[in-house]
Design a protein around this motif. Sequence first.
Motif, PDB file in Angstrom:
ATOM      1  N   LYS A  85      84.627  34.420  19.142  1.00 42.57           N
ATOM      2  CA  LYS A  85      86.088  34.544  19.211  1.00 42.57           C
ATOM      3  C   LYS A  85      86.593  35.093  20.534  1.00 42.57           C
ATOM      4  N   GLY A  86      85.749  35.850  21.227  1.00 40.47           N
ATOM      5  CA  GLY A  86      86.220  36.430  22.480  1.00 40.47           C
ATOM      6  C   GLY A  86      85.074  36.935  23.334  1.00 40.47           C
ATOM      7  N   VAL A  87      85.347  37.038  24.642  1.00 37.37           N
ATOM      8  CA  VAL A  87      84.340  37.501  25.597  1.00 37.37           C
ATOM      9  C   VAL A  87      84.990  38.529  26.518  1.00 37.37           C
ATOM     10  N   LEU A  88      84.202  39.513  26.924  1.00 43.85           N
ATOM     11  CA  LEU A  88      84.679  40.546  27.840  1.00 43.85           C
ATOM     12  C   LEU A  88      83.639  40.671  28.960  1.00 43.85           C
ATOM     13  N   VAL A  89      84.074  40.680  30.203  1.00 47.71           N
ATOM     14  CA  VAL A  89      83.154  40.754  31.340  1.00 47.71           C
ATOM     15  C   VAL A  89      83.601  41.885  32.262  1.00 47.71           C
ATOM     16  N   MET A  90      82.703  42.831  32.467  1.00 50.92           N
ATOM     17  CA  MET A  90      83.051  44.014  33.249  1.00 50.92           C
ATOM     18  C   MET A  90      82.194  44.088  34.512  1.00 50.92           C
ATOM     19  N   GLY A  91      82.861  44.266  35.657  1.00 55.46           N
ATOM     20  CA  GLY A  91      82.131  44.373  36.924  1.00 55.46           C
ATOM     21  C   GLY A  91      82.727  45.459  37.794  1.00 55.46           C
ATOM     22  N   GLU A  92      82.437  45.395  39.086  1.00 53.44           N
ATOM     23  CA  GLU A  92      83.012  46.350  40.045  1.00 53.44           C
ATOM     24  C   GLU A  92      84.407  45.880  40.435  1.00 53.44           C
ATOM     25  N   ASP A  93      85.209  46.798  40.953  1.00 54.03           N
ATOM     26  CA  ASP A  93      86.531  46.420  41.439  1.00 54.03           C
ATOM     27  C   ASP A  93      86.421  45.981  42.903  1.00 54.03           C
ATOM     28  N   ASP A  94      85.542  45.010  43.145  1.00 59.11           N
ATOM     29  CA  ASP A  94      85.347  44.528  44.524  1.00 59.11           C
ATOM     30  C   ASP A  94      84.889  43.074  44.493  1.00 59.11           C
ATOM     31  N   GLY A  95      84.385  42.584  45.611  1.00 65.04           N
ATOM     32  CA  GLY A  95      84.025  41.175  45.732  1.00 65.04           C
ATOM     33  C   GLY A  95      82.858  40.726  44.879  1.00 65.04           C
ATOM     34  N   THR A  96      82.071  41.684  44.338  1.00 62.64           N
ATOM     35  CA  THR A  96      80.902  41.294  43.540  1.00 62.64           C
ATOM     36  C   THR A  96      81.287  40.890  42.112  1.00 62.64           C
ATOM     37  N   HIS A  97      82.538  41.157  41.720  1.00 62.00           N
ATOM     38  CA  HIS A  97      82.956  40.831  40.343  1.00 62.00           C
ATOM     39  C   HIS A  97      83.033  39.310  40.176  1.00 62.00           C
ATOM     40  N   PRO A  98      82.468  38.757  39.090  1.00 65.42           N
ATOM     41  CA  PRO A  98      82.556  37.298  38.910  1.00 65.42           C
ATOM     42  C   PRO A  98      84.010  36.837  38.802  1.00 65.42           C
ATOM     43  N   ALA A  99      84.288  35.685  39.399  1.00 70.83           N
ATOM     44  CA  ALA A  99      85.661  35.160  39.433  1.00 70.83           C
ATOM     45  C   ALA A  99      85.856  34.016  38.447  1.00 70.83           C
TER      46      ALA A  99
END
Length: 207
Positions: A85-99
């Motif tokens: 039903k849903g997905v959550l993706v957590m990364g850094e607040d920079d360029g390494t975060h998936p787009a």
Amino acid sequence: AMAHGPGRCRCCGAGAEAAERGAAWALYLRIDRQRLQCLNERREGSGALVFRAWEERGDRAQFVESDDDEELLFNIPFTGSVKLKGVLVMGEDDGTHPAEMRLFRNIPQMSFDDTGREAEQTFSLNRDPLGELEYPTKIARFSNVYHLSMHFPKNFGAETTKIFYIGLKGEWTEAHRHEVTICSYEASANPADHRLEQISPQTHFIS
């Protein structure tokens, strides 16, 4: 001792809400971790670490980083059938975060060569360093998932992609083993039925 005013109710409410929220993101418990794969992970086995309890999503010590370029591909087999039903993706607040995130269903052992095909659903991702953004899936397309592939083709400009947490929300039901159906054909005396033995269980799922 201090008297508890209305604040106490607020605490209890928040606690219950957090527990309920955590339970909603509990599909990580239904992953067949022995067969979970992450392609292009820099450190072997690190891809599996990002699937954990919602309450532990802030643990920055556990993450996966891509190796040769910014792409990551997860092959996630479940121990039953999942309605995602849903997905959550957590990364850094920079360029390494998936787009970008592309989801595929029921293609076991998917490789980067297979990612050229059309995804079941594609998402443009926002940077989410706190794990707050939920991406709802088209449930009709993800109502009978026994294997989920997640492809992250690009990030926000860095050389490698880093993911700290992936949350999967949905319902799980126990698997109905297709092998049983095949055995019953083999037990039957009609020779015509024996042709079915050559069909592998996976054939049912090719869309």
